[in-house]
Write an enzyme that holds these catalytic residues in place. Structure first.
Site, PDB file in Angstrom:
ATOM      1  N   HIS A   1       7.142   2.089 -10.791  1.00 65.03           N
ATOM      2  CA  HIS A   1       6.036   1.498 -10.040  1.00 65.03           C
ATOM      3  C   HIS A   1       4.735   1.858 -10.733  1.00 65.03           C
ATOM      4  O   HIS A   1       4.622   2.909 -11.349  1.00 65.03           O
ATOM      5  CB  HIS A   1       6.028   2.003  -8.595  1.00 65.03           C
ATOM      6  CG  HIS A   1       6.201   3.478  -8.481  1.00 65.03           C
ATOM      7  ND1 HIS A   1       7.435   4.098  -8.559  1.00 65.03           N
ATOM      8  CD2 HIS A   1       5.304   4.471  -8.318  1.00 65.03           C
ATOM      9  CE1 HIS A   1       7.285   5.400  -8.445  1.00 65.03           C
ATOM     10  NE2 HIS A   1       5.997   5.660  -8.311  1.00 65.03           N
ATOM     11  N   MET A   2       3.797   0.962 -10.599  1.00 62.44           N
ATOM     12  CA  MET A   2       2.457   1.190 -11.118  1.00 62.44           C
ATOM     13  C   MET A   2       1.569   1.513  -9.917  1.00 62.44           C
ATOM     14  O   MET A   2       1.556   0.781  -8.931  1.00 62.44           O
ATOM     15  CB  MET A   2       1.978  -0.087 -11.812  1.00 62.44           C
ATOM     16  CG  MET A   2       0.590  -0.003 -12.388  1.00 62.44           C
ATOM     17  SD  MET A   2       0.149  -1.623 -13.061  1.00 62.44           S
ATOM     18  CE  MET A   2       0.906  -1.530 -14.664  1.00 62.44           C
ATOM     19  N   HIS A   3       0.856   2.641  -9.994  1.00 58.66           N
ATOM     20  CA  HIS A   3      -0.135   2.968  -8.964  1.00 58.66           C
ATOM     21  C   HIS A   3      -1.448   2.303  -9.364  1.00 58.66           C
ATOM     22  O   HIS A   3      -1.910   2.485 -10.495  1.00 58.66           O
ATOM     23  CB  HIS A   3      -0.398   4.472  -8.912  1.00 58.66           C
ATOM     24  CG  HIS A   3       0.779   5.320  -8.530  1.00 58.66           C
ATOM     25  ND1 HIS A   3       0.937   5.853  -7.275  1.00 58.66           N
ATOM     26  CD2 HIS A   3       1.852   5.744  -9.254  1.00 58.66           C
ATOM     27  CE1 HIS A   3       2.050   6.586  -7.246  1.00 58.66           C
ATOM     28  NE2 HIS A   3       2.618   6.536  -8.428  1.00 58.66           N
TER      29      HIS A   3
ATOM     30  N   ARG B   1       0.830  -1.205   0.000  1.00 54.74           N
ATOM     31  CA  ARG B   1       0.000   0.000   0.000  1.00 54.74           C
ATOM     32  C   ARG B   1       0.864   1.254   0.000  1.00 54.74           C
ATOM     33  O   ARG B   1       1.910   1.290   0.642  1.00 54.74           O
ATOM     34  CB  ARG B   1      -0.941   0.015   1.215  1.00 54.74           C
ATOM     35  CG  ARG B   1      -1.990  -1.051   1.123  1.00 54.74           C
ATOM     36  CD  ARG B   1      -3.122  -0.895   2.115  1.00 54.74           C
ATOM     37  NE  ARG B   1      -3.910  -2.128   2.093  1.00 54.74           N
ATOM     38  CZ  ARG B   1      -4.841  -2.407   1.203  1.00 54.74           C
ATOM     39  NH1 ARG B   1      -5.136  -1.533   0.266  1.00 54.74           N
ATOM     40  NH2 ARG B   1      -5.487  -3.558   1.237  1.00 54.74           N
ATOM     41  N   ASP B   2       0.380   2.273  -0.728  1.00 50.02           N
ATOM     42  CA  ASP B   2       1.072   3.554  -0.740  1.00 50.02           C
ATOM     43  C   ASP B   2       0.995   4.169   0.659  1.00 50.02           C
ATOM     44  O   ASP B   2      -0.032   4.123   1.317  1.00 50.02           O
ATOM     45  CB  ASP B   2       0.429   4.488  -1.778  1.00 50.02           C
ATOM     46  CG  ASP B   2       1.307   5.675  -2.105  1.00 50.02           C
ATOM     47  OD1 ASP B   2       1.829   5.730  -3.238  1.00 50.02           O
ATOM     48  OD2 ASP B   2       1.489   6.553  -1.225  1.00 50.02           O
ATOM     49  N   ILE B   3       2.103   4.769   1.076  1.00 46.57           N
ATOM     50  CA  ILE B   3       2.175   5.349   2.425  1.00 46.57           C
ATOM     51  C   ILE B   3       1.273   6.588   2.552  1.00 46.57           C
ATOM     52  O   ILE B   3       0.855   6.940   3.653  1.00 46.57           O
ATOM     53  CB  ILE B   3       3.647   5.687   2.777  1.00 46.57           C
ATOM     54  CG1 ILE B   3       3.850   5.778   4.272  1.00 46.57           C
ATOM     55  CG2 ILE B   3       4.122   6.950   2.084  1.00 46.57           C
ATOM     56  CD1 ILE B   3       5.319   5.832   4.689  1.00 46.57           C
TER      57      ILE B   3
ATOM     58  N   ASN C   1       4.169   7.206 -13.527  1.00 53.49           N
ATOM     59  CA  ASN C   1       4.714   8.541 -13.740  1.00 53.49           C
ATOM     60  C   ASN C   1       6.169   8.432 -14.198  1.00 53.49           C
ATOM     61  O   ASN C   1       6.906   7.579 -13.711  1.00 53.49           O
ATOM     62  CB  ASN C   1       4.654   9.339 -12.430  1.00 53.49           C
ATOM     63  CG  ASN C   1       3.224   9.582 -11.978  1.00 53.49           C
ATOM     64  OD1 ASN C   1       2.347   9.827 -12.807  1.00 53.49           O
ATOM     65  ND2 ASN C   1       2.988   9.508 -10.683  1.00 53.49           N
TER      66      ASN C   1
ATOM     67  N   GLU D   1       8.372  10.738  -8.208  1.00 56.03           N
ATOM     68  CA  GLU D   1       9.121  11.102  -6.993  1.00 56.03           C
ATOM     69  C   GLU D   1      10.113  10.018  -6.599  1.00 56.03           C
ATOM     70  O   GLU D   1      11.168  10.318  -6.060  1.00 56.03           O
ATOM     71  CB  GLU D   1       8.153  11.329  -5.827  1.00 56.03           C
ATOM     72  CG  GLU D   1       7.352  12.618  -5.971  1.00 56.03           C
ATOM     73  CD  GLU D   1       6.285  12.743  -4.909  1.00 56.03           C
ATOM     74  OE1 GLU D   1       6.176  11.868  -4.035  1.00 56.03           O
ATOM     75  OE2 GLU D   1       5.541  13.742  -4.987  1.00 56.03           O
ATOM     76  N   VAL D   2       9.745   8.771  -6.840  1.00 57.71           N
ATOM     77  CA  VAL D   2      10.622   7.657  -6.477  1.00 57.71           C
ATOM     78  C   VAL D   2      11.144   7.034  -7.761  1.00 57.71           C
ATOM     79  O   VAL D   2      10.362   6.555  -8.599  1.00 57.71           O
ATOM     80  CB  VAL D   2       9.863   6.607  -5.624  1.00 57.71           C
ATOM     81  CG1 VAL D   2      10.777   5.435  -5.309  1.00 57.71           C
ATOM     82  CG2 VAL D   2       9.333   7.243  -4.336  1.00 57.71           C
TER      83      VAL D   2
END
Ligand code: 5GP
Length: 116
Positions: A101-103, A30-32, A88, A96-97
């Site tokens: 990664h796939m959201h 999970r995203d923080i 992104n 940002e990171v």
């Protein structure tokens, strides 16, 4: 050599983050800072900084990211109503990171695709 990010530490569980899924190619957690009811990150285990760095050898991993997204969307109960998958890239993309990664975001209506 690209510099590791916090995601490599999460993948190796050096930072204890509950994993929703892990196999030989990808990891999901999970995203923080969730941007929607449901916000999961699906990350290749291998450090690939941006989509621009993808190579042909990564195609299996990229495909796995989609099938894991589909599986997790069902598990979250958001598959029927729908969700959004986002990747992104670099500054204009809002990355940002620098470990791709796939959201997977959903659980509520998400509105228009872009808010420029
Ligand atoms: P980006 O803007 O690069 O596409 O998205 C990076 C995402 O990673 C952001 O949504 C941010 O909240 C998430 N994130 C950053 N650091 C951590 C962390 O340490 N743990 C988790 N679970 N998510 C993180």
């Amino acid at each position: 050599m690209a510099e590791e990010t916090i995601f490599s530490k999460i993948i190796r569980q050096e930072i204890p983050t509950p994993l929703l899924y892990q196999d030989d190619l990808v990891t999901a957690f999970r995203d923080i800072a969730p941007q929607a009811e449901s916000h999961i990150l699906i990350v290749p285990n291998k450090l690939i900084p941006t989509v621009n760095d993808l190579e042909q050898d990564d195609e299996l991993t990229m495909g796995r990211m989609f099938t894991v997204a589909k599986q997790l969307a069902k598990q979250e109960g958001i598959d029927e109503n729908g969700y959004r998958l986002i990747m992104n890239c670099n500054q204009h993309g809002g990355q940002e990171v620098y470990h791709i990664h796939m959201h997977l975001v959903g659980g509520q209506p998400l509105g228009k695709m872009l808010n420029l």
